[in-house]
Design a protein around this motif. Structure first.
Motif, PDB file in Angstrom:
ATOM      1  N   GLY A 148       0.843  -1.306   0.161  1.00  0.00           N
ATOM      2  CA  GLY A 148      -0.170  -0.617   0.106  1.00  0.00           C
ATOM      3  C   GLY A 148       0.817   1.262   0.405  1.00  0.00           C
ATOM      4  O   GLY A 148       1.928   1.252  -0.001  1.00  0.00           O
ATOM      5  N   PRO A 149       0.201   2.717   0.301  1.00  0.00           N
ATOM      6  CA  PRO A 149       1.006   3.573   0.004  1.00  0.00           C
ATOM      7  C   PRO A 149       1.786   3.751   1.372  1.00  0.00           C
ATOM      8  O   PRO A 149       1.467   3.192   2.392  1.00  0.00           O
ATOM      9  N   ARG A 150       2.834   4.486   1.654  1.00  0.00           N
ATOM     10  CA  ARG A 150       3.644   4.828   2.072  1.00  0.00           C
ATOM     11  C   ARG A 150       3.122   5.396   3.801  1.00  0.00           C
ATOM     12  O   ARG A 150       2.227   6.652   3.267  1.00  0.00           O
TER      13      ARG A 150
END
Length: 101
Positions: free
Chosen positions: A46-48
């Motif tokens: 997923g996104p950081r």
């Protein structure tokens, strides 16, 4: 663990990929010597998350104070490097036929 030779891997690639995605380990070999292992690509996490280090990084109270040694080097040091001696390139000799190459 399933071991297949290169020719079988070429003809059965779709099936081997399905086996790997199902959790089976597949090794491709040549003349009985294992060469590579097929493995699935891990799903992206997923996104950081931003701000992971917030509050854990600190700076010393004097970190933005002027450093006299650095200022001396910056403002009073050599601005330009020593001039390099220029060397003229040799001029090619004209060819006997009168044409330049």
């Amino acid at each position: 663990m399933k071991i297949v030779n290169i020719h079988a891997a070429k003809t059965q690639l779709s099936r081997l990929i399905a086996d790997v995605l199902a959790g089976e380990e597949v090794v491709i070999s040549k003349a009985g010597t294992p060469l590579v292992r097929l493995v699935p690509i891990a799903a992206a996490a997923g996104p950081r998350q931003l701000g992971v280090l917030a509050g854990s990084v600190t700076e010393s109270p004097d970190c933005w104070d002027a450093d006299p040694q650095m200022e001396t080097l910056f403002y009073y040091g050599d601005v330009e490097p020593a001039a390099a001696a220029r060397v003229a390139e040799p001029v090619p000799a004209p060819q006997a036929d009168g044409f330049d190459s």
